[in-house]
Design an enzyme around this catalytic site. Structure first.
Site, PDB file in Angstrom:
ATOM      1  N   THR A 149     -21.232  43.048  27.112  1.00 48.72           N
ATOM      2  CA  THR A 149     -22.514  43.904  26.631  1.00 48.72           C
ATOM      3  C   THR A 149     -23.447  43.225  25.972  1.00 48.72           C
ATOM      4  O   THR A 149     -24.440  43.815  25.919  1.00 48.72           O
ATOM      5  CB  THR A 149     -21.867  44.813  25.685  1.00 48.72           C
ATOM      6  OG1 THR A 149     -21.160  44.212  24.835  1.00 48.72           O
ATOM      7  CG2 THR A 149     -20.765  45.895  26.242  1.00 48.72           C
ATOM      8  N   GLY A 150     -23.605  41.904  25.768  1.00 47.02           N
ATOM      9  CA  GLY A 150     -24.710  41.293  25.474  1.00 47.02           C
ATOM     10  C   GLY A 150     -25.616  40.732  25.941  1.00 47.02           C
ATOM     11  O   GLY A 150     -25.312  40.759  27.237  1.00 47.02           O
ATOM     12  N   THR A 151     -26.622  39.872  25.496  1.00 47.57           N
ATOM     13  CA  THR A 151     -27.642  39.472  26.411  1.00 47.57           C
ATOM     14  C   THR A 151     -27.134  38.513  27.285  1.00 47.57           C
ATOM     15  O   THR A 151     -27.463  38.619  28.555  1.00 47.57           O
ATOM     16  CB  THR A 151     -28.628  38.632  25.221  1.00 47.57           C
ATOM     17  OG1 THR A 151     -28.830  39.381  24.248  1.00 47.57           O
ATOM     18  CG2 THR A 151     -29.827  38.009  26.050  1.00 47.57           C
ATOM     19  N   VAL A 152     -26.175  37.479  26.965  1.00 46.52           N
ATOM     20  CA  VAL A 152     -25.505  36.540  27.832  1.00 46.52           C
ATOM     21  C   VAL A 152     -24.644  37.276  28.947  1.00 46.52           C
ATOM     22  O   VAL A 152     -24.780  37.146  30.174  1.00 46.52           O
ATOM     23  CB  VAL A 152     -24.996  35.482  27.266  1.00 46.52           C
ATOM     24  CG1 VAL A 152     -24.491  34.455  28.438  1.00 46.52           C
ATOM     25  CG2 VAL A 152     -26.259  34.667  26.430  1.00 46.52           C
ATOM     26  N   SER A 204     -16.534  44.323  22.201  1.00 42.08           N
ATOM     27  CA  SER A 204     -15.683  44.708  20.953  1.00 42.08           C
ATOM     28  C   SER A 204     -15.435  46.133  20.813  1.00 42.08           C
ATOM     29  O   SER A 204     -15.686  46.867  21.957  1.00 42.08           O
ATOM     30  CB  SER A 204     -16.943  44.569  19.822  1.00 42.08           C
ATOM     31  OG  SER A 204     -17.555  45.774  19.878  1.00 42.08           O
ATOM     32  N   CYS A 231     -28.257  26.215  24.538  1.00 45.44           N
ATOM     33  CA  CYS A 231     -29.355  26.407  25.371  1.00 45.44           C
ATOM     34  C   CYS A 231     -30.611  25.545  25.508  1.00 45.44           C
ATOM     35  O   CYS A 231     -31.196  25.209  26.421  1.00 45.44           O
ATOM     36  CB  CYS A 231     -29.823  28.276  25.354  1.00 45.44           C
ATOM     37  SG  CYS A 231     -30.210  28.581  23.564  1.00 45.44           S
ATOM     38  N   HIS A 270     -37.192  28.324  26.775  1.00 45.60           N
ATOM     39  CA  HIS A 270     -37.137  27.469  25.630  1.00 45.60           C
ATOM     40  C   HIS A 270     -38.310  26.250  25.974  1.00 45.60           C
ATOM     41  O   HIS A 270     -37.865  25.563  27.002  1.00 45.60           O
ATOM     42  CB  HIS A 270     -36.149  26.717  25.149  1.00 45.60           C
ATOM     43  CG  HIS A 270     -34.989  27.868  24.492  1.00 45.60           C
ATOM     44  ND1 HIS A 270     -35.481  29.262  24.151  1.00 45.60           N
ATOM     45  CD2 HIS A 270     -33.819  27.624  24.123  1.00 45.60           C
ATOM     46  CE1 HIS A 270     -34.367  29.714  23.649  1.00 45.60           C
ATOM     47  NE2 HIS A 270     -33.428  28.963  23.469  1.00 45.60           N
ATOM     48  N   ASN A 290     -33.376  30.025  28.906  1.00 46.97           N
ATOM     49  CA  ASN A 290     -32.414  29.733  27.936  1.00 46.97           C
ATOM     50  C   ASN A 290     -31.437  30.787  28.296  1.00 46.97           C
ATOM     51  O   ASN A 290     -30.151  30.240  28.113  1.00 46.97           O
ATOM     52  CB  ASN A 290     -32.938  30.275  26.612  1.00 46.97           C
ATOM     53  CG  ASN A 290     -33.516  31.488  26.448  1.00 46.97           C
ATOM     54  OD1 ASN A 290     -34.723  31.592  26.995  1.00 46.97           O
ATOM     55  ND2 ASN A 290     -33.112  32.736  26.087  1.00 46.97           N
TER      56      ASN A 290
HETATM   57  P1  NAP Z   1     -25.177  39.218  21.943  1.00 52.21           P
HETATM   58  O1  NAP Z   1     -26.095  39.833  22.726  1.00 52.21           O
HETATM   59  O2  NAP Z   1     -25.347  39.343  20.450  1.00 52.21           O
HETATM   60  O3  NAP Z   1     -23.860  39.623  22.197  1.00 52.21           O
HETATM   61  C1  NAP Z   1     -22.520  39.469  21.677  1.00 52.21           C
HETATM   62  C2  NAP Z   1     -21.412  39.872  22.444  1.00 52.21           C
HETATM   63  O4  NAP Z   1     -20.236  39.637  21.653  1.00 52.21           O
HETATM   64  C3  NAP Z   1     -21.380  41.299  22.620  1.00 52.21           C
HETATM   65  O5  NAP Z   1     -20.775  41.637  23.945  1.00 52.21           O
HETATM   66  C4  NAP Z   1     -20.480  42.065  21.597  1.00 52.21           C
HETATM   67  O6  NAP Z   1     -19.949  43.148  21.965  1.00 52.21           O
HETATM   68  C5  NAP Z   1     -19.453  41.097  21.479  1.00 52.21           C
HETATM   69  N1  NAP Z   1     -19.072  40.992  19.861  1.00 52.21           N
HETATM   70  C6  NAP Z   1     -19.841  40.906  18.894  1.00 52.21           C
HETATM   71  N2  NAP Z   1     -19.073  40.990  17.879  1.00 52.21           N
HETATM   72  C7  NAP Z   1     -17.786  41.105  18.169  1.00 52.21           C
HETATM   73  C8  NAP Z   1     -16.356  41.281  17.710  1.00 52.21           C
HETATM   74  N3  NAP Z   1     -16.237  41.348  16.492  1.00 52.21           N
HETATM   75  N4  NAP Z   1     -15.480  41.583  18.303  1.00 52.21           N
HETATM   76  C9  NAP Z   1     -15.515  41.618  19.553  1.00 52.21           C
HETATM   77  N5  NAP Z   1     -16.876  41.337  20.484  1.00 52.21           N
HETATM   78  C10 NAP Z   1     -17.701  41.010  19.905  1.00 52.21           C
HETATM   79  O7  NAP Z   1     -25.012  37.507  21.952  1.00 52.21           O
HETATM   80  P2  NAP Z   1     -25.751  36.751  23.322  1.00 52.21           P
HETATM   81  O8  NAP Z   1     -27.039  36.352  22.961  1.00 52.21           O
HETATM   82  O9  NAP Z   1     -25.239  37.310  24.475  1.00 52.21           O
HETATM   83  O10 NAP Z   1     -24.828  35.524  23.085  1.00 52.21           O
HETATM   84  C11 NAP Z   1     -23.236  35.284  23.366  1.00 52.21           C
HETATM   85  C12 NAP Z   1     -22.934  34.061  23.200  1.00 52.21           C
HETATM   86  O11 NAP Z   1     -23.577  32.923  23.940  1.00 52.21           O
HETATM   87  C13 NAP Z   1     -23.046  33.474  21.491  1.00 52.21           C
HETATM   88  O12 NAP Z   1     -21.944  32.769  21.255  1.00 52.21           O
HETATM   89  C14 NAP Z   1     -24.252  32.722  21.729  1.00 52.21           C
HETATM   90  O13 NAP Z   1     -24.243  31.929  20.727  1.00 52.21           O
HETATM   91  C15 NAP Z   1     -24.068  32.025  23.101  1.00 52.21           C
HETATM   92  N6  NAP Z   1     -25.292  31.765  23.576  1.00 52.21           N
HETATM   93  C16 NAP Z   1     -26.457  32.544  23.908  1.00 52.21           C
HETATM   94  C17 NAP Z   1     -27.548  32.185  24.528  1.00 52.21           C
HETATM   95  C18 NAP Z   1     -28.805  32.859  24.497  1.00 52.21           C
HETATM   96  O14 NAP Z   1     -29.771  32.514  24.903  1.00 52.21           O
HETATM   97  N7  NAP Z   1     -28.789  34.182  24.028  1.00 52.21           N
HETATM   98  C19 NAP Z   1     -27.678  30.771  25.037  1.00 52.21           C
HETATM   99  C20 NAP Z   1     -26.337  29.992  25.034  1.00 52.21           C
HETATM  100  C21 NAP Z   1     -25.399  30.503  24.312  1.00 52.21           C
HETATM  101  P3  NAP Z   1     -20.526  44.727  21.487  1.00 52.21           P
HETATM  102  O15 NAP Z   1     -21.761  44.761  22.454  1.00 52.21           O
HETATM  103  O16 NAP Z   1     -19.456  45.763  21.780  1.00 52.21           O
HETATM  104  O17 NAP Z   1     -20.788  44.492  20.009  1.00 52.21           O
END
Ligand code: NAP
Length: 357
Positions: A22-25, A47, A157, A249, A334
């Site tokens: 459900t998150g950005t990635v 989650s 990233c 980036h 990114n």
């Molecule tokens: P995000 O948008 O905050 O999404 C986080 C995801 O984790 C959501 O699906 C969320 O589910 C789930 N989550 C959060 N808290 C949780 C919990 N307590 N128990 C179970 N699930 C939980 O983050 P993102 O930017 O997509 O990043 C995801 C990962 O990739 C991170 O580890 C980040 O460091 C890494 N990353 C991100 C990028 C980038 O450019 N954004 C690049 C490289 C790596 P719900 O929606 O249900 O809360």
């Protein structure tokens, strides 16, 4: 897209799931898996906030539509053993460490975006163009932990963009590297940085980011010797900033080289750089991983970041540096090359090497 070697293609589609769908990635991974020639997205988890809800009923934040077949899937809880063997992890790092370990122990192959396991000596920190041979760590990891599954990670990233640019320069013996990043808001996940902090501003601090870039880049460029990665000897110093850009980036990089090189040699090294994904013709592999811009005002995130499906690193402004040897600008997407696309390319490499069967 380059020709695919016939023996690298799986005989039938491989089922895949997403942890943190459900998150950005997670959303970006789902979007990239729509119509993927090798993988079929069958299972989603996130989650407790999202569990039990239809994916299509949750907020979708990408400019491309959510495919109907995914919209009908119900988001499950993070129960190891429940989903397909191949699971992409886009979990928040607060939970990713433990959950990914549990999934690997339950025979899943976890292809992770999270930082938690990246520096584990037995976990490959993969960029298939650079270190496909680090996959040899997988059986050692399985043996040590007694797992049938495994964890494979993609880098931070900003580290992906830097490492691809530097990998092209390895023949000139990298000695010292200075990098300053201008990182997009989407790199902080959703909702990320508060709008009143981000608008028309530069934030000169991203927690933990400089350390990740410095350490991960040396592991990615490192040599695998007797079952362990020897970190690349280059000294790397990073400064990271968050800027009001949506995706992409930008990095200002200066390098000192042990071996003298003419500007033309460096340009040729960037333009001719390629690796295992190009040889194998992996579906997400760009034909040319690094593209050089001759125009002095490029690359720019708004104009260039989507080029090459977001899978290329774009470089410009290569010039002499009066302190080190050369300096240049690099740009990468990114959430695609730096996250979702990188994870999918890693899974394609695993499939091509028969590690998913
Ligand atoms: P995000 O948008 O905050 O999404 C986080 C995801 O984790 C959501 O699906 C969320 O589910 C789930 N989550 C959060 N808290 C949780 C919990 N307590 N128990 C179970 N699930 C939980 O983050 P993102 O930017 O997509 O990043 C995801 C990962 O990739 C991170 O580890 C980040 O460091 C890494 N990353 C991100 C990028 C980038 O450019 N954004 C690049 C490289 C790596 P719900 O929606 O249900 O809360």
């Amino acid at each position: 897209m380059p020709d695919r070697k016939p023996n690298s293609k799986p005989r039938r589609k491989i089922e895949a799931g997403i942890l943190g769908a459900t998150g950005t990635v997670g959303q970006q991974i789902a979007a990239l898996l729509a119509g993927h020639p090798w993988f079929e997205l069958k299972w989603l988890a996130a989650s407790e906030r999202s569990t039990g809800k239809q994916y299509g009923g949750l907020p979708w934040r990408l400019p491309v539509p959510l495919p109907d077949e995914f919209a009908r899937l119900t988001v499950e809880n993070l129960k190891p053993g429940a989903g397909p063997k191949l699971v992409f992890s886009a979990l928040d790092s607060g939970v990713a460490g433990e959950v990914e370990t549990e999934f690997a122990a339950a025979a899943h192959l976890v292809v992770s975006n999270a930082r938690n396991h990246r520096m584990d000596p037995l976990v490959p920190l993969l960029i298939p163009e650079i270190n496909a041979d680090h996959l040899a760590l997988v059986p050692l990891q399985q043996k040590k932990n007694g797992w049938r599954g495994a964890i494979v990670t993609n880098p931070n990233c900003s580290a992906v963009i830097l490492a691809l640019a530097l990998a092209a320069l390895r023949p000139f013996q990298l000695k010292r590297v200075l990098v300053t990043t201008l990182q997009a808001l989407s790199g902080a996940g959703y909702p990320g940085v508060a709008s009143l902090d981000a608008t028309a501003n530069v934030i000169p601090y991203i927690e933990g980011e400089e350390e990740k870039i410095e350490a991960e880049t040396r592991k990615i460029l490192g040599r695998l010797v007797k079952g362990a990665v020897e970190l690349h000897p280059a000294a790397i110093s990073a400064t990271t900033t968050r800027v009001p850009v949506v995706n992409g980036h930008t990095e200002s990089v200066s390098v000192e080289l042990g071996k003298k090189a003419a500007r033309e040699d460096i340009l040729t090294a960037f333009r001719e750089f390629a690796g295992e994904p190009q040889k194998l013709g992996l579906p997400s592999a760009p034909a040319q991983p690094i593209v050089y811009h001759d125009s002095p005002d490029r690359p720019q995130p708004r104009l260039d970041v989507e080029r090459g499906g977001g899978m290329i690193v774009q470089i410009g402004r290569l010039r002499y540096c009066h302190v080190l040897d050369y300096k240049f600008i690099a740009l990468g997407h990114n959430t695609i090359r730096g996250a979702a696309g990188a994870a999918i390319l890693n899974a394609e490499l695993l499939a091509a090497k028969n590690l998913l069967s």
